[in-house]
Write a protein that holds these residues in place. Structure first.
Motif, PDB file in Angstrom:
ATOM      1  N   HIS A  16       0.786  -1.383   0.381  1.00  0.00           N
ATOM      2  CA  HIS A  16      -0.076   0.180   0.086  1.00  0.00           C
ATOM      3  C   HIS A  16       0.921   1.193  -0.331  1.00  0.00           C
ATOM      4  N   PRO A  17       1.890   1.239  -1.420  1.00  0.00           N
ATOM      5  CA  PRO A  17       2.504   3.005  -1.197  1.00  0.00           C
ATOM      6  C   PRO A  17       1.744   3.987  -1.254  1.00  0.00           C
ATOM      7  N   GLU A  18       0.546   3.918  -1.541  1.00  0.00           N
ATOM      8  CA  GLU A  18      -0.098   5.134  -1.236  1.00  0.00           C
ATOM      9  C   GLU A  18      -0.515   5.605  -0.301  1.00  0.00           C
ATOM     10  N   TRP A  19      -0.776   4.622   0.639  1.00  0.00           N
ATOM     11  CA  TRP A  19      -1.407   5.481   2.036  1.00  0.00           C
ATOM     12  C   TRP A  19      -0.487   5.744   2.932  1.00  0.00           C
ATOM     13  N   GLN A  43      10.820   4.299  11.756  1.00  0.00           N
ATOM     14  CA  GLN A  43      10.681   5.711  11.239  1.00  0.00           C
ATOM     15  C   GLN A  43      10.551   5.147   9.662  1.00  0.00           C
ATOM     16  N   ILE A  44       9.884   6.158   8.307  1.00  0.00           N
ATOM     17  CA  ILE A  44       9.194   5.169   6.673  1.00  0.00           C
ATOM     18  C   ILE A  44      11.157   5.420   6.550  1.00  0.00           C
ATOM     19  N   THR A  45      10.619   4.361   5.710  1.00  0.00           N
ATOM     20  CA  THR A  45      11.588   4.514   4.824  1.00  0.00           C
ATOM     21  C   THR A  45      11.782   4.221   4.011  1.00  0.00           C
ATOM     22  N   GLY A  46      10.640   4.166   2.896  1.00  0.00           N
ATOM     23  CA  GLY A  46      10.017   4.425   1.550  1.00  0.00           C
ATOM     24  C   GLY A  46       8.653   3.759   1.437  1.00  0.00           C
ATOM     25  N   GLY A  54      16.815   1.639  17.124  1.00  0.00           N
ATOM     26  CA  GLY A  54      16.806   1.180  18.657  1.00  0.00           C
ATOM     27  C   GLY A  54      16.685  -0.017  19.267  1.00  0.00           C
ATOM     28  N   ALA A  55      15.566   0.141  20.217  1.00  0.00           N
ATOM     29  CA  ALA A  55      15.261  -0.677  21.938  1.00  0.00           C
ATOM     30  C   ALA A  55      14.109  -1.207  21.088  1.00  0.00           C
ATOM     31  N   VAL A  56      13.346  -0.555  19.912  1.00  0.00           N
ATOM     32  CA  VAL A  56      12.563  -1.349  19.165  1.00  0.00           C
ATOM     33  C   VAL A  56      12.990  -2.657  19.193  1.00  0.00           C
ATOM     34  N   CYS A  57      13.918  -1.720  17.867  1.00  0.00           N
ATOM     35  CA  CYS A  57      13.951  -3.161  17.161  1.00  0.00           C
ATOM     36  C   CYS A  57      14.666  -3.988  17.748  1.00  0.00           C
ATOM     37  N   ASP A  58      15.320  -4.221  19.114  1.00  0.00           N
ATOM     38  CA  ASP A  58      16.131  -4.939  19.411  1.00  0.00           C
ATOM     39  C   ASP A  58      14.826  -6.141  20.321  1.00  0.00           C
ATOM     40  N   ALA A  59      13.998  -5.228  20.580  1.00  0.00           N
ATOM     41  CA  ALA A  59      13.087  -6.322  21.262  1.00  0.00           C
ATOM     42  C   ALA A  59      12.505  -7.525  20.264  1.00  0.00           C
ATOM     43  N   PHE A  60      12.403  -6.143  19.081  1.00  0.00           N
ATOM     44  CA  PHE A  60      11.333  -6.754  17.829  1.00  0.00           C
ATOM     45  C   PHE A  60      12.063  -8.284  18.208  1.00  0.00           C
ATOM     46  N   ARG A  61      13.393  -8.367  17.571  1.00  0.00           N
ATOM     47  CA  ARG A  61      14.148  -9.423  16.724  1.00  0.00           C
ATOM     48  C   ARG A  61      14.398 -10.557  17.714  1.00  0.00           C
ATOM     49  N   LYS A  62      14.412 -10.035  19.208  1.00  0.00           N
ATOM     50  CA  LYS A  62      14.981 -11.443  20.236  1.00  0.00           C
ATOM     51  C   LYS A  62      13.359 -11.505  21.039  1.00  0.00           C
ATOM     52  N   GLU A  63      12.481 -11.131  21.397  1.00  0.00           N
ATOM     53  CA  GLU A  63      10.919 -11.257  22.075  1.00  0.00           C
ATOM     54  C   GLU A  63      10.312 -11.553  21.052  1.00  0.00           C
ATOM     55  N   GLY A  64      10.173 -11.055  19.450  1.00  0.00           N
ATOM     56  CA  GLY A  64       8.865 -11.191  18.833  1.00  0.00           C
ATOM     57  C   GLY A  64       8.347 -10.169  19.525  1.00  0.00           C
ATOM     58  N   GLY A  65       7.129 -10.453  18.688  1.00  0.00           N
ATOM     59  CA  GLY A  65       5.679  -9.714  19.355  1.00  0.00           C
ATOM     60  C   GLY A  65       4.752  -8.831  18.543  1.00  0.00           C
ATOM     61  N   ASP A  66       3.920  -7.942  18.132  1.00  0.00           N
ATOM     62  CA  ASP A  66       2.586  -7.903  17.513  1.00  0.00           C
ATOM     63  C   ASP A  66       3.147  -6.432  17.182  1.00  0.00           C
ATOM     64  N   VAL A  67       3.279  -6.090  15.557  1.00  0.00           N
ATOM     65  CA  VAL A  67       3.245  -4.553  15.597  1.00  0.00           C
ATOM     66  C   VAL A  67       1.630  -4.518  14.809  1.00  0.00           C
ATOM     67  N   GLU A  68       1.398  -3.415  15.497  1.00  0.00           N
ATOM     68  CA  GLU A  68       0.221  -3.133  14.384  1.00  0.00           C
ATOM     69  C   GLU A  68       0.687  -1.132  13.824  1.00  0.00           C
ATOM     70  N   VAL A  69       0.115  -1.358  12.902  1.00  0.00           N
ATOM     71  CA  VAL A  69      -0.021   0.014  11.514  1.00  0.00           C
ATOM     72  C   VAL A  69      -0.832   1.088  11.869  1.00  0.00           C
ATOM     73  N   PHE A  70      -1.525   1.536  12.141  1.00  0.00           N
ATOM     74  CA  PHE A  70      -2.290   2.747  11.893  1.00  0.00           C
ATOM     75  C   PHE A  70      -1.760   3.713  10.420  1.00  0.00           C
ATOM     76  N   TYR A  71      -3.153   3.758   9.557  1.00  0.00           N
ATOM     77  CA  TYR A  71      -3.338   4.348   8.363  1.00  0.00           C
ATOM     78  C   TYR A  71      -3.460   4.870   8.570  1.00  0.00           C
ATOM     79  N   SER A  72      -2.778   6.492   8.209  1.00  0.00           N
ATOM     80  CA  SER A  72      -4.409   8.121   8.641  1.00  0.00           C
ATOM     81  C   SER A  72      -5.037   7.825   7.252  1.00  0.00           C
ATOM     82  N   THR A  73      -4.634   8.071   5.858  1.00  0.00           N
ATOM     83  CA  THR A  73      -5.245   8.290   4.850  1.00  0.00           C
ATOM     84  C   THR A  73      -5.101   6.372   3.890  1.00  0.00           C
ATOM     85  N   CYS A  74      -6.509   6.305   3.237  1.00  0.00           N
ATOM     86  CA  CYS A  74      -6.349   4.830   2.038  1.00  0.00           C
ATOM     87  C   CYS A  74      -7.337   5.586   1.315  1.00  0.00           C
ATOM     88  N   PRO A  75      -6.663   4.787   0.185  1.00  0.00           N
ATOM     89  CA  PRO A  75      -8.498   5.000  -1.112  1.00  0.00           C
ATOM     90  C   PRO A  75      -9.413   4.304  -0.599  1.00  0.00           C
TER      91      PRO A  75
END
Length: 75
Positions: A16-19, A43-46, A54-75
């Motif tokens: 969804h690159p347009e969102w 951060q947005i990379t593309g 940082g620590a969020v990446c470290d925890a995600f790689r080490k422990e896993g977990g759920d990432v939930e992304v919220f969009y402000s606009t979508c078609p």
């Protein structure tokens, strides 16, 4: 919702690159948007892509977990 990708990468391809991303939560907690990945957050990379930092990446790689992304606009 996203789970830890194969190889433990902190770069997430969401499609969804347009969102526009509004916010991100990791294990139910809001994670700040940062300008520099040396900080703890994300951060947005593309179009349709972001990176956990940082620590969020470290925890995600080490422990896993759920990432939930919220969009402000979508078609």
């Amino acid at each position: 919702l996203l789970d830890t990708p194969e190889g433990g990468s902190c770069t997430l391809e969401l499609g969804h690159p347009e969102w526009s991303f509004d916010r991100l939560e990791y294990n139910g907690k809001v994670v700040p948007l940062v300008d520099d990945c040396a900080e703890d957050g994300w951060q947005i990379t593309g179009p349709g892509q972001l990176e956990l930092c940082g620590a969020v990446c470290d925890a995600f790689r080490k422990e896993g977990g759920d990432v939930e992304v919220f969009y402000s606009t979508c078609p």
